[in-house]
Design a protein around this motif. Structure first.
Motif, PDB file in Angstrom:
ATOM      1  N   UNK A 179       0.834  -1.205   0.000  1.00  0.00           N
ATOM      2  CA  UNK A 179       0.000   0.000   0.000  1.00  0.00           C
ATOM      3  C   UNK A 179       0.867   1.253   0.000  1.00  0.00           C
ATOM      4  N   UNK A 180       1.924   1.235   0.801  1.00  0.00           N
ATOM      5  CA  UNK A 180       2.839   2.377   0.868  1.00  0.00           C
ATOM      6  C   UNK A 180       3.568   2.554  -0.467  1.00  0.00           C
ATOM      7  N   UNK A 181       4.050   1.454  -1.016  1.00  0.00           N
ATOM      8  CA  UNK A 181       4.813   1.477  -2.272  1.00  0.00           C
ATOM      9  C   UNK A 181       3.972   2.033  -3.423  1.00  0.00           C
ATOM     10  N   UNK A 182       2.681   1.705  -3.436  1.00  0.00           N
ATOM     11  CA  UNK A 182       1.800   2.141  -4.514  1.00  0.00           C
ATOM     12  C   UNK A 182       1.146   3.494  -4.252  1.00  0.00           C
ATOM     13  N   UNK A 183       1.432   4.085  -3.080  1.00  0.00           N
ATOM     14  CA  UNK A 183       0.953   5.431  -2.800  1.00  0.00           C
ATOM     15  C   UNK A 183      -0.485   5.531  -2.324  1.00  0.00           C
ATOM     16  N   UNK A 184      -1.046   4.440  -1.823  1.00  0.00           N
ATOM     17  CA  UNK A 184      -2.404   4.511  -1.291  1.00  0.00           C
ATOM     18  C   UNK A 184      -2.385   5.218   0.058  1.00  0.00           C
ATOM     19  N   UNK A 185      -3.450   5.950   0.398  1.00  0.00           N
ATOM     20  CA  UNK A 185      -3.491   6.642   1.687  1.00  0.00           C
ATOM     21  C   UNK A 185      -3.579   5.646   2.841  1.00  0.00           C
ATOM     22  N   UNK A 186      -3.194   6.101   4.036  1.00  0.00           N
ATOM     23  CA  UNK A 186      -3.235   5.226   5.208  1.00  0.00           C
ATOM     24  C   UNK A 186      -4.655   4.933   5.665  1.00  0.00           C
ATOM     25  N   UNK A 187      -5.570   5.861   5.419  1.00  0.00           N
ATOM     26  CA  UNK A 187      -6.952   5.685   5.859  1.00  0.00           C
ATOM     27  C   UNK A 187      -7.890   5.776   4.665  1.00  0.00           C
ATOM     28  N   UNK A 188      -9.079   5.229   4.840  1.00  0.00           N
ATOM     29  CA  UNK A 188     -10.099   5.342   3.806  1.00  0.00           C
ATOM     30  C   UNK A 188      -9.986   4.316   2.697  1.00  0.00           C
ATOM     31  N   UNK A 189      -9.278   3.208   2.947  1.00  0.00           N
ATOM     32  CA  UNK A 189      -9.192   2.166   1.937  1.00  0.00           C
ATOM     33  C   UNK A 189      -9.529   0.806   2.557  1.00  0.00           C
ATOM     34  N   UNK A 190      -9.962  -0.099   1.709  1.00  0.00           N
ATOM     35  CA  UNK A 190     -10.186  -1.490   2.103  1.00  0.00           C
ATOM     36  C   UNK A 190      -9.373  -2.348   1.140  1.00  0.00           C
ATOM     37  N   UNK A 191      -8.820  -3.437   1.666  1.00  0.00           N
ATOM     38  CA  UNK A 191      -7.964  -4.306   0.858  1.00  0.00           C
ATOM     39  C   UNK A 191      -8.517  -5.726   0.889  1.00  0.00           C
ATOM     40  N   UNK A 192      -8.623  -6.328  -0.293  1.00  0.00           N
ATOM     41  CA  UNK A 192      -9.003  -7.741  -0.391  1.00  0.00           C
ATOM     42  C   UNK A 192      -7.834  -8.481  -1.031  1.00  0.00           C
ATOM     43  N   UNK A 193      -7.488  -9.614  -0.459  1.00  0.00           N
ATOM     44  CA  UNK A 193      -6.418 -10.461  -0.985  1.00  0.00           C
ATOM     45  C   UNK A 193      -7.065 -11.766  -1.439  1.00  0.00           C
ATOM     46  N   UNK A 194      -6.935 -12.044  -2.722  1.00  0.00           N
ATOM     47  CA  UNK A 194      -7.592 -13.212  -3.316  1.00  0.00           C
ATOM     48  C   UNK A 194      -9.070 -13.281  -2.919  1.00  0.00           C
ATOM     49  N   UNK A 195      -9.746 -12.143  -3.071  1.00  0.00           N
ATOM     50  CA  UNK A 195     -11.193 -11.976  -2.889  1.00  0.00           C
ATOM     51  C   UNK A 195     -11.666 -12.026  -1.442  1.00  0.00           C
ATOM     52  N   UNK A 196     -10.756 -12.003  -0.457  1.00  0.00           N
ATOM     53  CA  UNK A 196     -11.155 -11.961   0.949  1.00  0.00           C
ATOM     54  C   UNK A 196     -10.669 -10.654   1.558  1.00  0.00           C
ATOM     55  N   UNK A 197     -11.607  -9.903   2.156  1.00  0.00           N
ATOM     56  CA  UNK A 197     -11.243  -8.635   2.784  1.00  0.00           C
ATOM     57  C   UNK A 197     -10.266  -8.915   3.920  1.00  0.00           C
ATOM     58  N   UNK A 198      -9.196  -8.141   3.949  1.00  0.00           N
ATOM     59  CA  UNK A 198      -8.153  -8.325   4.950  1.00  0.00           C
ATOM     60  C   UNK A 198      -8.210  -7.176   5.941  1.00  0.00           C
ATOM     61  N   UNK A 199      -8.503  -7.463   7.230  1.00  0.00           N
ATOM     62  CA  UNK A 199      -8.540  -6.385   8.211  1.00  0.00           C
ATOM     63  C   UNK A 199      -7.160  -5.734   8.354  1.00  0.00           C
ATOM     64  N   UNK A 200      -7.159  -4.463   8.686  1.00  0.00           N
ATOM     65  CA  UNK A 200      -5.903  -3.715   8.819  1.00  0.00           C
ATOM     66  C   UNK A 200      -4.952  -4.388   9.806  1.00  0.00           C
ATOM     67  N   UNK A 201      -5.483  -5.046  10.813  1.00  0.00           N
ATOM     68  CA  UNK A 201      -4.640  -5.724  11.804  1.00  0.00           C
ATOM     69  C   UNK A 201      -3.851  -6.881  11.196  1.00  0.00           C
ATOM     70  N   UNK A 202      -4.205  -7.291   9.984  1.00  0.00           N
ATOM     71  CA  UNK A 202      -3.508  -8.393   9.308  1.00  0.00           C
ATOM     72  C   UNK A 202      -2.646  -7.921   8.133  1.00  0.00           C
ATOM     73  N   UNK A 203      -2.452  -6.626   8.014  1.00  0.00           N
ATOM     74  CA  UNK A 203      -1.683  -6.097   6.891  1.00  0.00           C
ATOM     75  C   UNK A 203      -0.203  -6.449   6.975  1.00  0.00           C
ATOM     76  N   UNK A 204       0.238  -7.079   8.051  1.00  0.00           N
ATOM     77  CA  UNK A 204       1.628  -7.536   8.160  1.00  0.00           C
ATOM     78  C   UNK A 204       1.834  -8.834   7.368  1.00  0.00           C
TER      79      UNK A 204
END
Length: 65
Positions: free
Chosen positions: A22-47
């Protein structure tokens, strides 16, 4: 390694985490949702480390009226 981010190929170093991507691609820290292989990934799992061929979808919140 190659990932598919919002339908486009992105090359990143092996072991890249969701947060680093997210940082590398320039997405903001807030206001986004991320899905990995079609499953929403909570921010607590972004590691989580990504692997080659993973599909990542990023949705940005838009305010309007």
């Amino acid at each position: 390694m190659i990932l598919l981010v919002n339908g486009e190929q992105a090359e990143v170093p092996d072991g890249t985490t969701v947060e680093e991507l997210m940082d590398r691609l320039g997405f903001p820290e807030k206001g986004i949702a991320v899905a990995v292989d079609w499953e929403v990934l909570p921010r607590s799992s972004w590691h989580t480390e990504l692997t080659g061929g993973t599909r990542v979808e990023v949705v940005t919140a838009v305010q309007g009226g």
